[in-house]
Structure formats: structure tokens, C-alpha cells
Design an enzyme around this catalytic site. Structure first.
Site, PDB file in Angstrom:
ATOM      1  N   LYS A 298      45.674  19.652  52.933  1.00 43.85           N
ATOM      2  CA  LYS A 298      46.595  21.183  53.063  1.00 43.85           C
ATOM      3  C   LYS A 298      46.017  22.374  52.308  1.00 43.85           C
ATOM      4  CE  LYS A 298      50.928  18.260  54.028  1.00 43.85           C
ATOM      5  NZ  LYS A 298      50.440  17.163  53.989  1.00 43.85           N
TER       6      LYS A 298
ATOM      7  N   GLU B  36      53.422  25.045  45.144  1.00 42.95           N
ATOM      8  CA  GLU B  36      53.733  26.068  45.848  1.00 42.95           C
ATOM      9  C   GLU B  36      55.274  26.522  45.236  1.00 42.95           C
ATOM     10  OE1 GLU B  36      53.159  25.030  49.878  1.00 42.95           O
ATOM     11  OE2 GLU B  36      55.295  24.463  50.026  1.00 42.95           O
TER      12      GLU B  36
ATOM     13  N   HIS C 110      62.872  15.472  52.526  1.00 45.30           N
ATOM     14  CA  HIS C 110      61.481  16.367  53.040  1.00 45.30           C
ATOM     15  C   HIS C 110      61.056  15.448  54.596  1.00 45.30           C
ATOM     16  CE1 HIS C 110      61.391  18.579  49.687  1.00 45.30           C
ATOM     17  NE2 HIS C 110      61.331  17.426  48.778  1.00 45.30           N
TER      18      HIS C 110
ATOM     19  N   ARG D 245      47.652  16.447  65.265  1.00 46.19           N
ATOM     20  CA  ARG D 245      47.963  15.063  66.003  1.00 46.19           C
ATOM     21  C   ARG D 245      49.016  15.453  66.946  1.00 46.19           C
ATOM     22  NH1 ARG D 245      52.531  13.840  63.257  1.00 46.19           N
ATOM     23  NH2 ARG D 245      52.609  14.190  61.168  1.00 46.19           N
TER      24      ARG D 245
END
Length: 513
Positions: free
Chosen positions: A119, A201, A236, A293
């Protein structure tokens, strides 16, 4: 049409393995299942043309064992391997091993997976492509400069650089929580993905999770098949997805599609992929990640676009060009998917393995069920708790919600707690009905269970059962599997699911129902 391949090994299990096998059958391709000790009698094994044992129950010794999977493909003479989602689907090492074995990996090149599976690397790619990313680090957490995080402001999110599915994510509300959160996220990421790298973040709230479905071929063609909203989440992790995303301005939709295209064109990409974004209340958008994917929620895009994404993954892997119809596809109508998990929504959505009892899925116009289980099946503790994906398609969102409500009322699952009761509650909530929900919805509205409003048809029945020590209320939520654990057997008359009102009234008359 000549089949793209003669034989494909499906390196997965459950509903996604069956989904891929169906696409193979329609393409004239022989499918091969793999199975562990726990899955010898699983439905996906019977759905295939052939099946190969690959090891003991633990996923690390079977479904995640690269040598075992490739060895099975060689034994049966498979020409290609489809990884589904989860397990090895995002492993660049597996993709490269498949190619080194002289087989075709149904997915993007290993180099692309390496660049986007991380990421942090994906964030840097997006920035280079001129796409805004969520404010935060472009380096690992341990490489942050003094004061860099304080400048972002709290709350923050610590996130694993590898993997997904909500693992390796921690919220941080102040500097004093940061060190512990980083350590916890690292440990979880290392255990789940074999890579403990984490980054940080800014937590953007309120916000929605919106993703764009892409499909590319080896000839430089790229289809943007529209966006999905995936904002109903717990821990999440997604519970509900719909396409197109509700309540977005046309310019925001166009901007999401353009940003997704820019990211995809910045890498050597082909096959199916999803570019994920956060969209805030003012419809500012930030890139989160690109999943190289098939997504669990690909079906809702298939319903609104008319494109068989799995079949085209296979055809693209064989070198075919995307058709003009695929490249020109635009969404029609509205589709919603709910995930039916063997989880207890009244206990923090904790996984609840066991033996399935009743298993009745809905039918009729605009209904699709992608499932991988059956009545009497023992659910292994070693794997994901997803039982099935229930999807509806209708001309517009209001009609889709109405159809989903009907489909949920026709569904009956016994033996283990499931998320069915949560979904029945959800489709009656004004914020969801009107499309005003965001990522905070489950945490702030559901908690450990829904409040019972005045006049609720199940209010009196709930009081009766709770007085008897029940673990969860019946009434509108009474279709939850595992109610026998709460002293209330599953309300099924033969194989006919009861209506909400009938369930509530029956328990009110007789708590033994």
C-alpha cells in the site's frame, strides 16, 4: 467459441471457488478443485470436474502452500490457475511461481502485484499519477520524521502496508496511544501477511468507502465498469456493497473513474482490479489502495453492467481482447449485496463456527445468491466465516432496497449465529434507506445490538425472551441463526421462512417457539 483453456485449477474454496467453476463451465473449460482435510466433503469439491487434495486443515499447510497448489495443477495437467480472492490471490511470489511452472496465472503480472500489493508503494504510484491520497506518510511508520504526525493531527490510522481485510489497522486518538497502536498493528500484520510494515494516515470522518471496478486486457484496453459503495463495515471489514454508489454528484462519479484510470495506466495492468477511495461529506476524494484481484463484491458490478467479470478474467489471461460491449458497458439499475457470515452481531460480530442447520435461500426476480455451504455442513474454524453473498438487482435503489427486504425475509439459516438478523435490521434504518450512511454507521448505530424502538413489532416478544435469559432479541431480528443458543429455536415451518410479524407474534404467544 473455442475455450480459452482446456483445464483450470481453482486455488480456493467456498463460494468463490464455485463462482469461478461456473464461469469455467460456461466457457467450456474443465475445472479442478483443491481441498484440505477439513474440506473433503465441501460443496466446492463436488462442483468441480475433478478435485485434488493439497494438505491438512491449516491454511498454511494447504491453501497457502504454493508448492502443494502448483503440484496439484501439474498432476492434473491444468494450463492455468485462478486464485479467486483471499489466500494466494495477492501474492506476487505465487504468481511468479505459477509462471515459472509454465502455467498461466489468472491475474495481473507479478511485477504489478509487487508494486500495488504494497500500500505504501501504491500511494507513491498514485501521487506520481496526479491522484490525491489520504493525508499521511509515504514511508513506513518507523521512518517518520519528528513532528510529522503531529502536523497531520489526530485521530490517525495505523495501517498494514501488506494485505487487507481490515487486519493490521488501529485507530490512534492521541500521541500517547501511538506506540502501542503501531506495535499491535505490526504484530497483527506480521501474523496475517508475513510483513509487519505499517504506515500512518489521517483518519477522515465522516467519509464513505467508494471503489471503482476495472477490467483490462493485455492489449492496452481498459474498461471502467463503475463504482461501488462499501461503507457498511464492521472492524474495517465490509458487510454490504452496492452499485452504483448512492447520493454522489455526477462530477464526483466522473472524477472517481478518471482517477482510477490514471492509477491503472501508471502500471503494467491487466485482468480485474479495484481502485479504492475515501469520499468525504463534501465529496472530496482520496486514493486508498488498488486491489489487483477479484473482489468479494464483484457480483453487484456484474449485475448492473451485464459483464461477467470472472469469465473475462479468464479470457484476458488467455490473451483475448476486451470486446467493444465490455469497453462501452454502463451501469443499468441498482444492485445491493449483503454478506452472510457465521458471526454473532450481538457479540461484536465474533466468528461462530459450528454445524449448519436449516439453509433456505431466497429466489425470484432480481435475486442472486453466490454460496458455498449447505445444510448439515460443519464450518471449519480455520477459514473465513463467509457463508454466502445475497444480491438483488432492481431498476432503482428504492426498488432494490425493497427487494432486498423481501429476500432477507425469505432467508432462513439454522445452527449457528449469522449476520442475517443484522441485515434485516439494517434495511429498516432510515439512514440506509435514504443512502445517508457512512463508515461510522455500524459502530455508532448498531453497537452490540439495535435499540428497540417504541411500537416495534418484536418489543413484547423481546421482553419475554430476554426475561428467560436469551442472548438476543427476536421479533424483527428473529431470523438470526443460532437462536437456539439463546433458548429460541430457529423459526422455520418446514422449509418456509416466517415473516417478521409472524416470528414476533409466535414468540410473544409462546417463548418456546
Amino acid at each position: 467459441m473455442t475455450p480459452p483453456f482446456r483445464r483450470i485449477l481453482v486455488a480456493n474454496r467456498g463460494e468463490i471457488a464455485i463462482r469461478v467453476m461456473r464461469a469455467c463451465r460456461e466457457l467450456g473449460i474443465e475445472s479442478v478443485a483443491v481441498f484440505s482435510d477439513a474440506d473433503r466433503d465441501a460443496p466446492h469439491v463436488r462442483a468441480a470436474d475433478r478435485a485434488e487434495w493439497i494438505g491438512p486443515t491449516p491454511a498454511t499447510e494447504s491453501y497457502l502452500d504454493v508448492e502443494a497448489v502448483i503440484g496439484a495443477a501439474r498432476r492434473v495437467g491444468a494450463e492455468a490457475i485462478h486464485p479467486g480472492y483471499g489466500f494466494l490471490s495477492e501474492s506476487a511470489a505465487f504468481a511468479r511461481a505459477v509462471e515459472d511452472a509454465g502455467l498461466v496465472f489468472v491475474g495481473p503480472p507479478a511485477e504489478t502485484m509487487e508494486g500495488l500489493g504494497d500500500k505504501l508503494a501504491a500511494r507513491r504510484t498514485a501521487v506520481a499519477a496526479g491522484v490525491a491520497v489520504t493525508p499521511g506518510l509515504l514511508v513506513a511508520a518507523g521512518e517518520a520524521r519528528d513532528g510529522e504526525l503531529d502536523a497531520l493531527g489526530y485521530p490517525l490510522l495505523v495501517k498494514a502496508a501488506a494485505g487487507g481485510g481490515g487486519r493490521g489497522v488501529r485507530r490512534v486518538d492521541g500521541r500517547d496511544e501511538l506506540a502501542d497502536a503501531v506495535d499491535a498493528a505490526r504484530r497483527e500484520a506480521e501474523a496475517a501477511f508475513g510483513d509487519g510494515t505499517v504506515y500512518i494516515e489521517k483518519l477522515i470522518a465522516p467519509a464513505r468507502h467508494v471503489e471503482v471496478q476495472l477490467l483490462g486486457d493485455r492489449h492496452g484496453n481498459l474498461a471502467v465498469l463503475g463504482e461501488r459503495d462499501c461503507s457498511v463495515q464492521r472492524r474495517h471489514q465490509k458487510l454490504v456493497e452496492e452499485a452504483p454508489a448512492p447520493r454522489l454528484r455526477p462530477e464526483t462519479r466522473d472524477g472517481l473513474a478518471a482517477d482510477a484510470r490514471r492509477v491503472a495506466e501508471a502500471v503494467a495492468f491487466h485482468s480485474a482490479a479495484t481502485v479504492e477511495f475515501l469520499v468525504d461529506a463534501d465529496e472530496n476524494r482520496w486514493f486508498l489502495e488498488m486491489n489487483t484481484r477479484l473482489q468479494v463484491e464483484h457480483g453487484v458490478t456484474e449485475l448492473v453492467s451485464g459483464v461477467d467479470i470472472v469469465a473475462w478474467q479468464i479470457r484476458v489471461a488467455a490473451g483475448e481482447r476486451l470486446s467493444d460491449e465490455v469497453l462501452a458497458a454502463t451501469p443499468r439499475g441498482h444492485a445491493i449485496q449483503v454478506r452472510l457470515y457465521a458471526e454473532d452481531p450481538w457479540n461484536g460480530f465474533a466468528p461462530m463456527p459450528g454445524r449448519l442447520g436449516a439453509w433456505t435461500m431466497p429466489d425470484g426476480p432480481g435475486i442472486r445468491v453466490d454460496g458455498g455451504v449447505e445444510a448439515g455442513l460443519e464450518l471449519p474454524t480455520a477459514y473465513d466465516a463467509l457463508l454466502a453473498k445475497l444480491m438483488v438487482h432492481a431498476p432503482d435503489r428504492d426498488a432494490a432496497v425493497t427487494r432486498l427486504r423481501r429476500a432477507l425475509d425469505e432467508t432462513a439459516i439454522g445452527g449457528v449465529p449469522t449476520t442475517l438478523g443484522f441485515h434485516r435490521w439494517l434495511v429498516d434504518q432510515p439512514d440506509f434507506i435514504e443512502g445517508r450512511h457512512d463508515l461510522r454507521f455500524v459502530a455508532t448505530t448498531w453497537g452490540s445490538g439495535p435499540p428497540l424502538a417504541d411500537g416495534d413489532a418484536g418489543q413484547a416478544a423481546a421482553a419475554v425472551v430476554q426475561a428467560l435469559g436469551a442472548a438476543r432479541p427476536p421479533g424483527p431480528m428473529a431470523g438470526v441463526a443460532g437462536s437456539a443458543q439463546a433458548g429460541v429455536p430457529l423459526p422455520v415451518d418446514g422449509q418456509r421462512p416466517w415473516t417478521r410479524q409472524a416470528r414476533a407474534e409466535a414468540v410473544e404467544r409462546d417463548p418456546e417457539q
